[in-house]
Design an enzyme around this catalytic site. Structure first.
Site, PDB file in Angstrom:
ATOM      1  N   TYR A  56       0.844  -1.208   0.000  1.00  0.00           N
ATOM      2  CA  TYR A  56       0.000   0.000   0.000  1.00  0.00           C
ATOM      3  C   TYR A  56       0.870   1.244   0.000  1.00  0.00           C
ATOM      4  CZ  TYR A  56      -5.000  -0.794   0.326  1.00  0.00           C
ATOM      5  OH  TYR A  56      -6.299  -1.056   0.027  1.00  0.00           O
ATOM      6  N   GLU A  58      -0.683   4.864  -0.248  1.00  0.00           N
ATOM      7  CA  GLU A  58      -1.513   6.069  -0.438  1.00  0.00           C
ATOM      8  C   GLU A  58      -0.661   7.321  -0.275  1.00  0.00           C
ATOM      9  OE1 GLU A  58      -5.038   6.014   2.000  1.00  0.00           O
ATOM     10  OE2 GLU A  58      -5.668   4.124   1.105  1.00  0.00           O
ATOM     11  N   ASP A 202      -8.291  13.493 -24.532  1.00  0.00           N
ATOM     12  CA  ASP A 202      -8.338  12.073 -24.155  1.00  0.00           C
ATOM     13  C   ASP A 202      -7.654  11.311 -25.287  1.00  0.00           C
ATOM     14  OD1 ASP A 202      -8.972   9.406 -23.826  1.00  0.00           O
ATOM     15  OD2 ASP A 202     -11.008   9.780 -23.109  1.00  0.00           O
ATOM     16  N   THR A 228      -5.293   5.939 -21.317  1.00  0.00           N
ATOM     17  CA  THR A 228      -5.036   4.611 -20.792  1.00  0.00           C
ATOM     18  C   THR A 228      -3.638   4.223 -21.259  1.00  0.00           C
ATOM     19  OG1 THR A 228      -6.180   3.726 -22.722  1.00  0.00           O
ATOM     20  CG2 THR A 228      -7.424   3.805 -20.671  1.00  0.00           C
ATOM     21  N   LYS A 231      -3.501   0.548 -24.775  1.00  0.00           N
ATOM     22  CA  LYS A 231      -3.981   0.442 -26.159  1.00  0.00           C
ATOM     23  C   LYS A 231      -2.765   0.529 -27.097  1.00  0.00           C
ATOM     24  CE  LYS A 231      -8.635   1.972 -25.001  1.00  0.00           C
ATOM     25  NZ  LYS A 231      -8.767   2.744 -23.751  1.00  0.00           N
ATOM     26  N   ARG A 237      -2.925  -2.732 -18.142  1.00  0.00           N
ATOM     27  CA  ARG A 237      -4.211  -2.052 -17.982  1.00  0.00           C
ATOM     28  C   ARG A 237      -4.064  -0.987 -16.904  1.00  0.00           C
ATOM     29  NH1 ARG A 237      -8.577  -4.689 -20.755  1.00  0.00           N
ATOM     30  NH2 ARG A 237      -9.732  -2.968 -19.888  1.00  0.00           N
TER      31      ARG A 237
HETATM   32  N1  DSN Z   1     -13.360   0.358 -23.898  1.00  0.00           N
HETATM   33  C1  DSN Z   1     -12.473   1.259 -24.591  1.00  0.00           C
HETATM   34  C2  DSN Z   1     -12.514   1.038 -26.063  1.00  0.00           C
HETATM   35  O1  DSN Z   1     -12.741  -0.077 -26.482  1.00  0.00           O
HETATM   36  O2  DSN Z   1     -12.303   1.979 -26.819  1.00  0.00           O
HETATM   37  C3  DSN Z   1     -12.745   2.645 -24.222  1.00  0.00           C
HETATM   38  O3  DSN Z   1     -12.895   2.761 -22.859  1.00  0.00           O
END
Ligand code: DSN
Length: 421
Positions: A56, A58, A202, A228, A231, A237
């Site tokens: 942990y 925090e 974003d 994120t 991708k 993740r």
């Molecule tokens: N679930 C993601 C996507 O497939 O684009 C976005 O959050």
């Protein structure tokens, strides 16, 4: 087989180990074209599965609410420094659990309930957290949406400006989840400045392209950037927020203690590895190859009569309206999955069908680029897609099985990170 080996798991919980091995083989044998997915490296897998799970922490480096941070502080600082260097930002926060909490943190940092936020509509390629009525961001704030033009499938920035002048949003969000064209960050910044709004980019889908120089960067234009990490960026993740220095405190306070408790340190370590990998010269080649593959695939699909939103792509993502093919997106996606081609059904702008049974499919080229496929393979991929869709219409399961076998055979020649035969 999974790599690293699941030796201990196989002894402790053979049922679960077998399921993970099944998923490993499935990922190996399929042409994975879900635009938001990828294959992380074995190094990222190793970093994400360590004793860092046990800790942990925090707070932030040097100001934690738990003792024993001698290594965690260094790991988080390494990830932050790598994010700042890779993207050229003044501030980075690597603690957000995933994209939705990262986006919510920006609302918390800059808005009061009921404030106006202007975003790309979900139906035109935005995201749930961009003010969809079913999301907390649509329930607790006042969203107004821009979208694409029916004729071009592209955003008309003069209309975005008109809407901003009429609605005076406090926050403008650009970027989304189904946008096949380049986001015009300088134009959004100009509009945000004119109406006194915070601009958030974003970049979840395109972060890897930006890091690799295959898409323009929002740095210097957007006040805050969320992404994120799993991708095109090809990390675990997780998510990050990057910001101008003047917004650092607001962002950090919104993440902790505003929204979250302890950060997931095993994920932070995986992010640090992915950012290191993304700083290598080979990552630039990968990013440019993703775009080259997507363009080649779009050309091949166009030649086979697919109706692509905006006519093609500038990035990793293609959105196709299947109305002219005589099949809905959902039955097509299900048939393609049987044929070894994994993508998702998706609404298209101005869709007349329901979100759970829409007209389109969305696909991306990041994962197949990681496997090593290039432009020369894209006509074959498009042909398989066309054959599978025709087979679905004729309910020809033998044809779907044949395509699946051919896909599997091709992929034998392309190694998968995290897999060994
Ligand atoms: N679930 C993601 C996507 O497939 O684009 C976005 O959050």
């Amino acid at each position: 087989m999974h790599e690293p080996k699941l030796t201990h798991l196989a002894q402790a919980d053979p049922a679960l180990a077998a399921l993970i091995e099944g998923e490993t083989q499935r990922q190996h044998d399929k042409l994975r074209m879900i635009a938001s997915e990828n294959y992380v490296s074995t190094a990222v897998l190793e970093a994400s599965g360590t004793v860092l799970n046990n800790k942990y922490s925090e707070g932030y480096a040097g100001k934690r609410y738990y003792e024993g941070q001698q290594f965690i502080d260094q790991i988080e600082t390494l990830a932050i420094d790598r994010a700042k260097a890779l993207f050229g930002t003044e501030h980075a926060n690597v603690q957000t659990y995933s994209g939705s909490p990262a986006n919510l943190a920006i609302y918390l940092a800059f808005l009061q309930p009921g404030d106006t936020v202007m975003t790309m509509s979900l139906a035109h390629g935005g995201h749930l957290t961009h003010g969809s009525p079913v999301s907390i961001t649509g329930k607790w704030f006042r969203p107004v949406h821009y979208g694409v033009e029916r004729e071009t499938g592209r955003v008309d920035m003069s209309k975005v400006r008109e809407l901003a002048l009429a609605e005076r949003p406090k926050l403008i969000i650009c970027g989304g989840t189904a946008i096949p064209r380049t986001v015009d960050f300088p134009a959004f910044a100009e509009i945000a400045q004119e109406v006194g709004a915070i601009l958030m980019a974003d970049i979840a889908h395109i972060a890897g392209l930006i890091a690799g120089g295959a898409h323009p960067s929002p740095v210097g234009f957007a006040d805050v950037i969320t992404t994120t990490t799993h991708k095109t960026l090809r990390g675990p993740r997780g998510a990050m927020i990057m910001a101008k220095a003047e917004h650092a405190t607001a962002v950090d306070k919104a993440v902790f203690p505003g929204l979250q408790g302890g950060p997931h340190n095993h994920t932070t370590a995986g992010i640090a590895v992915a950012l290191h990998e993304a700083s290598q010269a080979s990552f630039k080649d990968y990013a440019h190859q993703i775009v080259a593959n997507a363009k080649a695939l779009a050309t091949a699909l166009n030649e086979l009569g697919f109706d692509l939103v905006s006519g093609g792509t500038d990035n990793h993502l293609i959105l196709a309206d299947l109305t002219g093919k005589g099949i809905g997106g959902k039955p097509a996606a299900k048939a393609l999955d049987v044929a070894g081609i994994e993508l998702n059904f998706n609404g298209v702008p101005f869709d007349t069908r329901r979100p759970l049974d829409p007209s389109g499919i969305r696909l991306g080229t990041a994962a197949l680029t990681t496997r090593g496929l290039t432009e020369q393979h894209m006509p074959q991929v498009a042909a398989w897609m066309d054959q599978a869709i025709n087979a679905a219409i004729k309910e020809d399961t033998a044809a779907l099985d044949r395509v699946s076998g051919e896909v599997k055979e091709l992929l034998q020649g392309f190694p998968m990170p995290g897999y060994t035969s």
